[in-house]
Design a protein around this motif. Structure first.
Motif, PDB file in Angstrom:
ATOM      1  N   SER A   1       0.848  -1.191   0.000  1.00 19.23           N
ATOM      2  CA  SER A   1       0.000   0.000   0.000  1.00 19.23           C
ATOM      3  C   SER A   1       0.885   1.242   0.000  1.00 19.23           C
ATOM      4  O   SER A   1       2.055   1.177   0.383  1.00 19.23           O
ATOM      5  N   PRO A   2       0.348   2.386  -0.420  1.00 21.76           N
ATOM      6  CA  PRO A   2       1.142   3.611  -0.423  1.00 21.76           C
ATOM      7  C   PRO A   2       1.714   3.986   0.942  1.00 21.76           C
ATOM      8  O   PRO A   2       2.793   4.579   1.018  1.00 21.76           O
ATOM      9  N   ASP A   3       1.024   3.614   2.033  1.00 25.68           N
ATOM     10  CA  ASP A   3       1.552   3.933   3.360  1.00 25.68           C
ATOM     11  C   ASP A   3       2.535   2.876   3.874  1.00 25.68           C
ATOM     12  O   ASP A   3       3.027   2.965   4.994  1.00 25.68           O
ATOM     13  N   SER A   4       2.808   1.854   3.047  1.00 21.69           N
ATOM     14  CA  SER A   4       3.759   0.767   3.352  1.00 21.69           C
ATOM     15  C   SER A   4       3.371  -0.060   4.579  1.00 21.69           C
ATOM     16  O   SER A   4       4.218  -0.697   5.189  1.00 21.69           O
ATOM     17  N   LYS A   5       2.075  -0.062   4.922  1.00 26.01           N
ATOM     18  CA  LYS A   5       1.629  -0.820   6.095  1.00 26.01           C
ATOM     19  C   LYS A   5       0.812  -2.053   5.747  1.00 26.01           C
ATOM     20  O   LYS A   5       0.526  -2.860   6.612  1.00 26.01           O
ATOM     21  N   LYS A   6       0.438  -2.196   4.484  1.00 27.64           N
ATOM     22  CA  LYS A   6      -0.388  -3.323   4.065  1.00 27.64           C
ATOM     23  C   LYS A   6       0.172  -3.957   2.803  1.00 27.64           C
ATOM     24  O   LYS A   6       0.526  -3.267   1.854  1.00 27.64           O
ATOM     25  N   LEU A   7       0.211  -5.268   2.804  1.00 27.96           N
ATOM     26  CA  LEU A   7       0.617  -6.025   1.631  1.00 27.96           C
ATOM     27  C   LEU A   7      -0.634  -6.694   1.077  1.00 27.96           C
ATOM     28  O   LEU A   7      -1.334  -7.404   1.790  1.00 27.96           O
ATOM     29  N   MET A   8      -0.931  -6.438  -0.193  1.00 30.20           N
ATOM     30  CA  MET A   8      -2.090  -7.020  -0.843  1.00 30.20           C
ATOM     31  C   MET A   8      -1.618  -8.197  -1.691  1.00 30.20           C
ATOM     32  O   MET A   8      -0.620  -8.100  -2.384  1.00 30.20           O
TER      33      MET A   8
ATOM     34  N   TRP B   1      -4.245   0.887  -5.620  1.00 31.71           N
ATOM     35  CA  TRP B   1      -4.462   1.474  -4.287  1.00 31.71           C
ATOM     36  C   TRP B   1      -4.936   2.915  -4.364  1.00 31.71           C
ATOM     37  O   TRP B   1      -4.447   3.703  -5.170  1.00 31.71           O
ATOM     38  N   ASN B   2      -5.847   3.273  -3.464  1.00 32.77           N
ATOM     39  CA  ASN B   2      -6.193   4.669  -3.240  1.00 32.77           C
ATOM     40  C   ASN B   2      -4.960   5.317  -2.589  1.00 32.77           C
ATOM     41  O   ASN B   2      -4.286   4.673  -1.783  1.00 32.77           O
ATOM     42  N   PRO B   3      -4.634   6.568  -2.900  1.00 31.42           N
ATOM     43  CA  PRO B   3      -3.419   7.185  -2.340  1.00 31.42           C
ATOM     44  C   PRO B   3      -3.334   7.164  -0.815  1.00 31.42           C
ATOM     45  O   PRO B   3      -2.236   7.135  -0.257  1.00 31.42           O
ATOM     46  N   ASP B   4      -4.473   7.152  -0.118  1.00 31.75           N
ATOM     47  CA  ASP B   4      -4.427   7.138   1.353  1.00 31.75           C
ATOM     48  C   ASP B   4      -4.446   5.724   1.937  1.00 31.75           C
ATOM     49  O   ASP B   4      -4.570   5.550   3.150  1.00 31.75           O
ATOM     50  N   SER B   5      -4.341   4.695   1.085  1.00 30.41           N
ATOM     51  CA  SER B   5      -4.284   3.282   1.487  1.00 30.41           C
ATOM     52  C   SER B   5      -5.572   2.760   2.119  1.00 30.41           C
ATOM     53  O   SER B   5      -5.577   1.706   2.733  1.00 30.41           O
ATOM     54  N   SER B   6      -6.677   3.468   1.941  1.00 30.01           N
ATOM     55  CA  SER B   6      -7.933   3.053   2.565  1.00 30.01           C
ATOM     56  C   SER B   6      -8.746   2.095   1.695  1.00 30.01           C
ATOM     57  O   SER B   6      -9.693   1.472   2.185  1.00 30.01           O
ATOM     58  N   SER B   7      -8.397   1.964   0.413  1.00 32.29           N
ATOM     59  CA  SER B   7      -9.142   1.081  -0.480  1.00 32.29           C
ATOM     60  C   SER B   7      -8.297   0.744  -1.707  1.00 32.29           C
ATOM     61  O   SER B   7      -7.266   1.362  -1.953  1.00 32.29           O
ATOM     62  N   PHE B   8      -8.776  -0.262  -2.457  1.00 35.81           N
ATOM     63  CA  PHE B   8      -8.154  -0.600  -3.730  1.00 35.81           C
ATOM     64  C   PHE B   8      -9.250  -0.977  -4.719  1.00 35.81           C
ATOM     65  O   PHE B   8     -10.393  -1.225  -4.340  1.00 35.81           O
ATOM     66  N   VAL B   9      -8.908  -1.013  -5.992  1.00 34.91           N
ATOM     67  CA  VAL B   9      -9.885  -1.285  -7.044  1.00 34.91           C
ATOM     68  C   VAL B   9      -9.443  -2.503  -7.849  1.00 34.91           C
ATOM     69  O   VAL B   9      -8.251  -2.762  -7.992  1.00 34.91           O
ATOM     70  N   TYR B  10     -10.424  -3.253  -8.353  1.00 33.92           N
ATOM     71  CA  TYR B  10     -10.137  -4.398  -9.217  1.00 33.92           C
ATOM     72  C   TYR B  10     -11.335  -4.677 -10.113  1.00 33.92           C
ATOM     73  O   TYR B  10     -12.434  -4.183  -9.869  1.00 33.92           O
ATOM     74  N   LEU B  11     -11.124  -5.464 -11.168  1.00 33.50           N
ATOM     75  CA  LEU B  11     -12.171  -5.821 -12.112  1.00 33.50           C
ATOM     76  C   LEU B  11     -12.561  -7.269 -11.913  1.00 33.50           C
ATOM     77  O   LEU B  11     -11.698  -8.143 -11.820  1.00 33.50           O
ATOM     78  N   GLY B  12     -13.861  -7.540 -11.840  1.00 33.51           N
ATOM     79  CA  GLY B  12     -14.321  -8.909 -11.673  1.00 33.51           C
ATOM     80  C   GLY B  12     -15.823  -8.962 -11.523  1.00 33.51           C
ATOM     81  O   GLY B  12     -16.513  -7.970 -11.702  1.00 33.51           O
ATOM     82  N   SER B  13     -16.320 -10.146 -11.188  1.00 36.17           N
ATOM     83  CA  SER B  13     -17.748 -10.321 -10.974  1.00 36.17           C
ATOM     84  C   SER B  13     -17.954 -11.278  -9.806  1.00 36.17           C
ATOM     85  O   SER B  13     -17.037 -11.983  -9.401  1.00 36.17           O
ATOM     86  N   VAL B  14     -19.152 -11.288  -9.274  1.00 37.08           N
ATOM     87  CA  VAL B  14     -19.456 -12.205  -8.179  1.00 37.08           C
ATOM     88  C   VAL B  14     -19.584 -13.613  -8.759  1.00 37.08           C
ATOM     89  O   VAL B  14     -20.012 -13.774  -9.905  1.00 37.08           O
ATOM     90  N   PRO B  15     -19.194 -14.647  -8.013  1.00 36.79           N
ATOM     91  CA  PRO B  15     -19.244 -16.006  -8.549  1.00 36.79           C
ATOM     92  C   PRO B  15     -20.626 -16.448  -9.036  1.00 36.79           C
ATOM     93  O   PRO B  15     -20.730 -17.232  -9.970  1.00 36.79           O
ATOM     94  N   SER B  16     -21.691 -15.930  -8.443  1.00 39.48           N
ATOM     95  CA  SER B  16     -23.038 -16.336  -8.866  1.00 39.48           C
ATOM     96  C   SER B  16     -23.446 -15.728 -10.212  1.00 39.48           C
ATOM     97  O   SER B  16     -24.382 -16.213 -10.843  1.00 39.48           O
TER      98      SER B  16
END
Length: 103
Positions: A2-9, A65-80
């Motif tokens: 993450s941008p704040d270097s506190k989370k590894l995704m 990552w959002n610049p403040d490390s509070s969220s991230f974005v990805y592309l996909g769909s729900v399994p159902s």
């Protein structure tokens, strides 16, 4: 990282009911905890254009990552509904419970 270097995704994948499903997880360095997010079916765009070059996408401006490390974005769909892709904004939580994203 993450941008704040506190989370590894990281991404975990599995074969379920004859198809591939994935799950994002984050490891919070300060808390020493892993948070698992909802499973999703990766979109063809994500699988072909993003995933093979994910290390480059993460380091590029405007990466997942959002610049403040509070969220991230990805592309996909729900399994159902695997044929209904969308962009997901996943809020990062600090505990180890499963979390739901927002399409």
């Amino acid at each position: 990282w993450s941008p704040d270097s506190k989370k590894l995704m990281y991404l975990v994948s599995a074969d379920v009911d004859g198809g591939r499903v994935c799950r994002w997880c984050t490891f919070n360095v300060d808390a020493g905890r892993v948070t698992k997010y909802d499973r999703f079916v990766p979109s063809a765009t994500f699988t072909v254009t993003v995933l093979p070059f994910f290390d480059q996408h993460c380091r590029a401006p405007g990466g997942p990552w959002n610049p403040d490390s509070s969220s991230f974005v990805y592309l996909g769909s729900v399994p159902s509904e695997p044929r209904v892709p969308c962009a997901w904004i996943q809020r990062v939580i600090s505990d180890s419970a499963s979390a739901r994203g927002n399409p």
